[in-house]
Design a protein around this motif. Structure first.
Motif, PDB file in Angstrom:
ATOM      1  N   UNK A   1      50.064  32.176  38.473  1.00 16.43           N
ATOM      2  CA  UNK A   1      50.230  32.929  37.226  1.00 16.43           C
ATOM      3  C   UNK A   1      50.975  32.055  36.220  1.00 16.43           C
ATOM      4  N   UNK A   2      50.344  31.830  35.062  1.00 14.74           N
ATOM      5  CA  UNK A   2      50.963  30.959  34.069  1.00 14.74           C
ATOM      6  C   UNK A   2      50.751  31.511  32.666  1.00 14.74           C
ATOM      7  N   UNK A   3      51.370  30.862  31.696  1.00 17.32           N
ATOM      8  CA  UNK A   3      51.285  31.312  30.307  1.00 17.32           C
ATOM      9  C   UNK A   3      51.543  30.123  29.392  1.00 17.32           C
TER      10      UNK A   3
ATOM     11  N   UNK B   1      38.668  40.379  55.405  1.00 19.80           N
ATOM     12  CA  UNK B   1      39.990  40.512  54.786  1.00 19.80           C
ATOM     13  C   UNK B   1      40.229  39.429  53.735  1.00 19.80           C
ATOM     14  N   UNK B   2      41.147  39.737  52.824  1.00 19.32           N
ATOM     15  CA  UNK B   2      41.454  38.856  51.692  1.00 19.32           C
ATOM     16  C   UNK B   2      42.911  38.436  51.773  1.00 19.32           C
ATOM     17  N   UNK B   3      43.141  37.172  51.490  1.00 14.50           N
ATOM     18  CA  UNK B   3      44.509  36.638  51.426  1.00 14.50           C
ATOM     19  C   UNK B   3      44.679  35.907  50.101  1.00 14.50           C
ATOM     20  N   UNK B   4      45.686  36.310  49.337  1.00 12.51           N
ATOM     21  CA  UNK B   4      45.965  35.683  48.042  1.00 12.51           C
ATOM     22  C   UNK B   4      47.312  34.983  48.106  1.00 12.51           C
ATOM     23  N   UNK B   5      47.316  33.694  47.809  1.00 11.54           N
ATOM     24  CA  UNK B   5      48.553  32.934  47.645  1.00 11.54           C
ATOM     25  C   UNK B   5      48.934  33.040  46.172  1.00 11.54           C
ATOM     26  N   UNK B   6      49.953  33.822  45.881  1.00  8.79           N
ATOM     27  CA  UNK B   6      50.325  34.154  44.506  1.00  8.79           C
ATOM     28  C   UNK B   6      51.629  33.462  44.129  1.00  8.79           C
ATOM     29  N   UNK B   7      51.614  32.751  42.999  1.00 10.52           N
ATOM     30  CA  UNK B   7      52.772  31.979  42.549  1.00 10.52           C
ATOM     31  C   UNK B   7      52.996  32.249  41.068  1.00 10.52           C
ATOM     32  N   UNK B   8      54.229  32.508  40.685  1.00 11.74           N
ATOM     33  CA  UNK B   8      54.554  32.754  39.283  1.00 11.74           C
ATOM     34  C   UNK B   8      55.295  31.560  38.685  1.00 11.74           C
TER      35      UNK B   8
ATOM     36  N   UNK C   1      61.044  36.535  31.869  1.00 10.75           N
ATOM     37  CA  UNK C   1      61.808  36.505  33.129  1.00 10.75           C
ATOM     38  C   UNK C   1      61.065  37.068  34.336  1.00 10.75           C
ATOM     39  N   UNK C   2      60.118  37.991  34.133  1.00  7.19           N
ATOM     40  CA  UNK C   2      59.455  38.666  35.249  1.00  7.19           C
ATOM     41  C   UNK C   2      57.955  38.733  34.995  1.00  7.19           C
ATOM     42  N   UNK C   3      57.192  38.488  36.056  1.00  9.79           N
ATOM     43  CA  UNK C   3      55.751  38.696  36.032  1.00  9.79           C
ATOM     44  C   UNK C   3      55.406  39.656  37.164  1.00  9.79           C
ATOM     45  N   UNK C   4      54.159  40.106  37.229  1.00  8.98           N
ATOM     46  CA  UNK C   4      53.805  41.066  38.270  1.00  8.98           C
ATOM     47  C   UNK C   4      52.320  40.987  38.603  1.00  8.98           C
ATOM     48  N   UNK C   5      51.975  41.608  39.724  1.00  7.73           N
ATOM     49  CA  UNK C   5      50.582  41.691  40.178  1.00  7.73           C
ATOM     50  C   UNK C   5      50.351  43.106  40.658  1.00  7.73           C
ATOM     51  N   UNK C   6      49.363  43.772  40.069  1.00  9.80           N
ATOM     52  CA  UNK C   6      49.004  45.139  40.451  1.00  9.80           C
ATOM     53  C   UNK C   6      47.535  45.164  40.830  1.00  9.80           C
ATOM     54  N   UNK C   7      47.227  45.769  41.972  1.00 11.65           N
ATOM     55  CA  UNK C   7      45.854  45.879  42.457  1.00 11.65           C
ATOM     56  C   UNK C   7      45.383  47.316  42.301  1.00 11.65           C
ATOM     57  N   UNK C   8      44.234  47.507  41.685  1.00 16.03           N
ATOM     58  CA  UNK C   8      43.681  48.840  41.475  1.00 16.03           C
ATOM     59  C   UNK C   8      42.947  49.326  42.727  1.00 16.03           C
ATOM     60  N   UNK C   9      43.065  50.611  43.013  1.00 14.60           N
ATOM     61  CA  UNK C   9      42.261  51.255  44.034  1.00 14.60           C
ATOM     62  C   UNK C   9      42.528  50.807  45.447  1.00 14.60           C
TER      63      UNK C   9
ATOM     64  N   UNK D   1      51.075  48.417  46.084  1.00 11.67           N
ATOM     65  CA  UNK D   1      50.013  48.012  45.156  1.00 11.67           C
ATOM     66  C   UNK D   1      50.554  47.235  43.969  1.00 11.67           C
ATOM     67  N   UNK D   2      51.860  46.943  43.983  1.00 12.04           N
ATOM     68  CA  UNK D   2      52.485  46.214  42.885  1.00 12.04           C
ATOM     69  C   UNK D   2      53.654  45.408  43.413  1.00 12.04           C
ATOM     70  N   UNK D   3      53.713  44.146  43.032  1.00 10.50           N
ATOM     71  CA  UNK D   3      54.900  43.336  43.341  1.00 10.50           C
ATOM     72  C   UNK D   3      55.303  42.601  42.060  1.00 10.50           C
ATOM     73  N   UNK D   4      56.597  42.308  41.946  1.00  8.98           N
ATOM     74  CA  UNK D   4      57.111  41.538  40.820  1.00  8.98           C
ATOM     75  C   UNK D   4      57.633  40.207  41.323  1.00  8.98           C
ATOM     76  N   UNK D   5      57.544  39.195  40.480  1.00 11.61           N
ATOM     77  CA  UNK D   5      58.039  37.869  40.816  1.00 11.61           C
ATOM     78  C   UNK D   5      58.759  37.277  39.604  1.00 11.61           C
ATOM     79  N   UNK D   6      59.935  36.710  39.835  1.00 13.22           N
ATOM     80  CA  UNK D   6      60.574  35.931  38.785  1.00 13.22           C
ATOM     81  C   UNK D   6      59.955  34.539  38.796  1.00 13.22           C
ATOM     82  N   UNK D   7      60.375  33.691  37.869  1.00 12.46           N
ATOM     83  CA  UNK D   7      59.778  32.361  37.804  1.00 12.46           C
ATOM     84  C   UNK D   7      60.058  31.586  39.085  1.00 12.46           C
TER      85      UNK D   7
END
Length: 376
Positions: free
Chosen positions: A251-253, A286-293, A299-307, A327-333
């Motif tokens: 996750x970037x910006x 099954x699905x595995x996501x390696x998620x990095x912020x 200061x905070x980012x997040x990931x929300x999965x629908x359904x 269904x939702x997690x938050x991650x700082x930088x």
């Protein structure tokens, strides 16, 4: 006017200016047409483009607020669809003591990249791409990373892992100037979902400009007999791992006008990439996501999965979940983790994922899983 109201006015003005700027950039735009009265509406809340043609359902899911046009992946030199599962495993040799030596090569390079249709950003990159290559190794291996600085500023590589101070990639320990080379060497530990990034100063500028990437260390099943099955499922190349659909999302910006606030948000750099081209997955696997912020300035980012819900392994350093059925997690930088879930009990269709900060979603950080019975 109070400081709070002034801040709010500036925030709103900046977003409106962004929308106008994108609209003027080669015909591309954040298509907030419903808010500006430029689109009509069909039944069931589906936005309709001028002229009456309905856009694809996934493009309309957030009020048709999506970039218009396509990014030139060939010009960029990387494709966000391929970045999802493109692992850099280096070259492998054997040390005198019988251990595996895994060698990677990374080069810093100044490069202009397109982050949204018609929107270009003067990036600093590893190997000409943002994020840099997703490095993957196995717990206990010896790692050697040959780093060459082909950029215009001093750079380094700081690995989130366990290593000696002289390998830390900070000023005085692995920071190198333009045209120079440095070799980082350490053991691959601990297992987990990590990252690497430049640690030159000013740190926020070097990270924000694009110098970061995923660094995944798979667990060695022999070291974890009580959780051998879980460890094998993460070990790249094993039969157990082949049964998983694995993706890496960084996750970037991007602060396009360098005012220390971001204008474009994404996973793997390109705004709305996975909304326009949903990630196709097979419902029974099954699905595995390696998620990095690595988002700077927020200061905070997040990931929300629908359904759906997932299990979460914070930092990826455990073989049992740190959070179950969320269904939702938050991650700082620099925070990261592993998500595991399945659509086995679902009907096929498009399932959204996005940041639960609405602003991030509307400015690019949103995508879809396209769940199908099988991939031909």
């Amino acid at each position: 006017m109070s400081e709070t109201k002034l801040w709010l006015r500036q925030k709103i003005d900046r977003r409106l200016l962004l929308a106008g700027g994108l609209a003027a950039a080669g015909g591309t735009a954040i298509a907030a047409g419903a808010a500006r009265g430029e689109t009509g509406h069909a039944g069931h809340g589906v936005a309709v483009a001028p002229g009456g043609a309905e856009p694809p359902a996934h493009n309309a899911a957030h009020g048709a607020m999506i970039t218009v046009g396509e990014v030139d992946d060939a010009r960029n030199g990387f494709d966000p669809e391929l970045l999802l599962s493109e692992w850099e495993t280096g070259t492998v040799s054997t040390l005198p003591d019988g251990r595996t030596l895994r060698t990677f090569e990374l080069t810093a390079e100044d490069k202009e990249i397109e982050i949204a249709p018609g929107i270009f950003f003067p990036a600093w990159t590893y190997n000409g791409r943002v994020p840099g290559p997703a490095l993957r190794a196995t717990e206990g291996e010896r790692l050697r990373i040959v780093f060459k600085n082909g950029g215009s500023h001093p750079h380094s590589i700081h690995f989130h892992g366990i290593h000696a101070a002289r390998m830390d990639g900070v000023p005085g320990a692995g920071l190198i100037g333009p045209g120079e080379e440095f070799v980082y060497e350490f053991d691959a530990k601990p297992f987990g979902c990590h990252l690497y990034h430049c640690h030159a100063l000013p740190l926020k500028r070097h990270i924000h400009k694009g110098m970061y990437g995923a660094f995944v260390i798979d667990p060695d099943p022999a070291r974890h007999p009580d959780y051998e099955a879980a460890a094998r499922s993460r070990l790249l190349g094993s039969p157990e791992n082949a049964g998983w659909q694995e993706f890496v999302m960084v996750m970037n910006a991007f602060d396009t006008n360098f005012d220390n606030e971001n204008e474009v948000y994404a996973a793997n750099t390109i705004a709305h990439a996975y909304a326009k081209k949903p990630i196709r997955v097979v419902k029974d696997k099954p699905i595995r996501v390696y998620l990095i912020n690595v988002v700077e300035f927020d200061p905070i980012n997040s990931f929300h999965l629908h359904g759906n819900f997932f299990d979460y392994y914070n930092q990826g350093t455990t073989l049992t979940p740190t959070l179950r059925t969320v269904d939702l997690i938050t991650q700082c930088q620099a925070e990261r983790g592993i998500l595991e879930f399945s659509f086995k009990e679902h009907e096929p269709g498009l399932y959204m994922f996005h940041a639960h900060q609405s602003e991030f979603t509307e400015l690019g950080w949103v995508g879809m899983f396209d769940v199908v019975e099988a991939i031909s």
